[in-house]
Structure formats: C-alpha cells, structure tokens
Design a protein around this motif. Structure first.
Motif, mmCIF file in Angstrom:
data_model
loop_
_atom_site.group_PDB
_atom_site.id
_atom_site.type_symbol
_atom_site.label_atom_id
_atom_site.label_comp_id
_atom_site.label_asym_id
_atom_site.label_seq_id
_atom_site.Cartn_x
_atom_site.Cartn_y
_atom_site.Cartn_z
ATOM 1 N N TYR A 1 33.830 37.176 32.511
ATOM 2 C CA TYR A 1 34.673 36.847 32.927
ATOM 3 C C TYR A 1 35.768 36.862 31.844
ATOM 4 O O TYR A 1 35.722 35.460 31.971
ATOM 5 N N ASP A 2 37.544 36.606 31.655
ATOM 6 C CA ASP A 2 38.305 36.194 30.701
ATOM 7 C C ASP A 2 37.569 35.062 29.667
ATOM 8 O O ASP A 2 37.755 34.244 29.226
ATOM 9 N N HIS B 1 36.659 40.265 27.825
ATOM 10 C CA HIS B 1 35.976 41.287 29.835
ATOM 11 C C HIS B 1 37.497 40.337 30.288
ATOM 12 O O HIS B 1 37.875 39.545 30.552
ATOM 13 N N ASP B 2 38.112 41.425 30.470
ATOM 14 C CA ASP B 2 39.901 40.939 31.170
ATOM 15 C C ASP B 2 39.563 42.191 32.372
ATOM 16 O O ASP B 2 38.366 42.490 33.009
ATOM 17 N N GLY B 3 40.692 42.021 33.821
ATOM 18 C CA GLY B 3 40.628 42.266 34.415
ATOM 19 C C GLY B 3 41.027 44.017 34.445
ATOM 20 O O GLY B 3 40.499 44.832 35.718
ATOM 21 N N GLN C 1 35.561 45.663 29.766
ATOM 22 C CA GLN C 1 34.905 45.000 28.864
ATOM 23 C C GLN C 1 35.260 45.945 27.910
ATOM 24 O O GLN C 1 35.313 47.570 27.782
#
Length: 141
Positions: free
Chosen positions: A85-86, A110-112, A115
C-alpha cells in the motif's frame, strides 16, 4: 496484445486510469516472451536532486541501466499483485504524448482506491522529487 492485457487486468481487478488506457491501446507488444531484470531506483540514489525526467534517465543509463519497454507497465501490474500500500512505481520508458500535449509515463501504484496502472504527466523542464521510485531494466551479462 493490448486486448489480452486488458482482459488479464480485468481478471486481476487492477484499475486503469484514462491516460494509461489510451497509452495501453497504442503500445506494440512483443510477441516473444523475454525475461527482464527490473530494478527500482530513486533520483536521490542516482545522486540527483530535483532532476528532470531526462536527467534521471541519462544518469541511470550512464550507470548501466536501460529504459523499460512500454509494456512493462501492464506486465508489472499483473506480476505484482501484492504491491505494498502507498507504493508508486514510475516506469522509466519512452514517454507518450497525451492529447493535451503533456508527456506521460506509466505508473503502477497501490492507493486507497486499490491497485492501478496509471500515468504521471510532465513537461520536459519539470523537476521530480528525489524519493520518487523509477523502474529500469538491469541488463543481463
């Protein structure tokens, strides 16, 4: 084919940004399977402070790395389902001009929202932060 990448992407639940989708439709895909060794580097690791994209690529090439084929963007999405993540990986490739004239490179992130295969836009004179991560090819010897 770009269509096969799109089907595989849908099956893997990766999202594709608008510009990334446009670039994906333009790229030619090698019909020969090739294994490549990828390396992730930052401008700071290359000894650069607020460089342009060209300066990043030039320095990496001076150190023996190569730009990625454009298809590395969608391949990396499919090959990296457990991306942290991030994490945002910019694919060092020949940039593609978007319809608005800005150059773009693929970005795998890969964020909130999940992907993505997306893009980063830039102008040739734009500076990039020292902690941005770029994916290059390390040639095999």
């Amino acid at each position: 084919t770009p269509e096969a990448y799109e089907k595989a992407r849908e099956d893997a639940s990766f999202m594709v940004g608008d510009y990334a989708g446009k670039i994906l439709k333009k790229i030619s895909v090698s019909q020969t399977e090739v294994e490549l060794d990828l390396v992730v580097v930052t401008p700071a690791e290359l000894g650069l402070k607020n460089p342009t994209y060209q300066e990043i690529c030039d320095r990496a090439i001076d150190l023996g790395l190569e730009k990625c084929p454009r298809e590395i963007g969608p391949v990396l999405c499919l090959a990296y389902p457990n991306q942290p993540y991030d994490e945002w990986l910019r694919v060092a490739m020949e940039p593609e001009a978007a319809s608005d004239g800005f150059l773009s490179v693929f970005r795998v992130d890969h964020d909130g929202d999940g992907q993505w295969l997306d893009t980063d836009w830039f102008r040739p004179q734009d500076a990039w932060y020292g902690d941005y991560q770029f994916v290059f090819v390390r040639p095999r010897k």
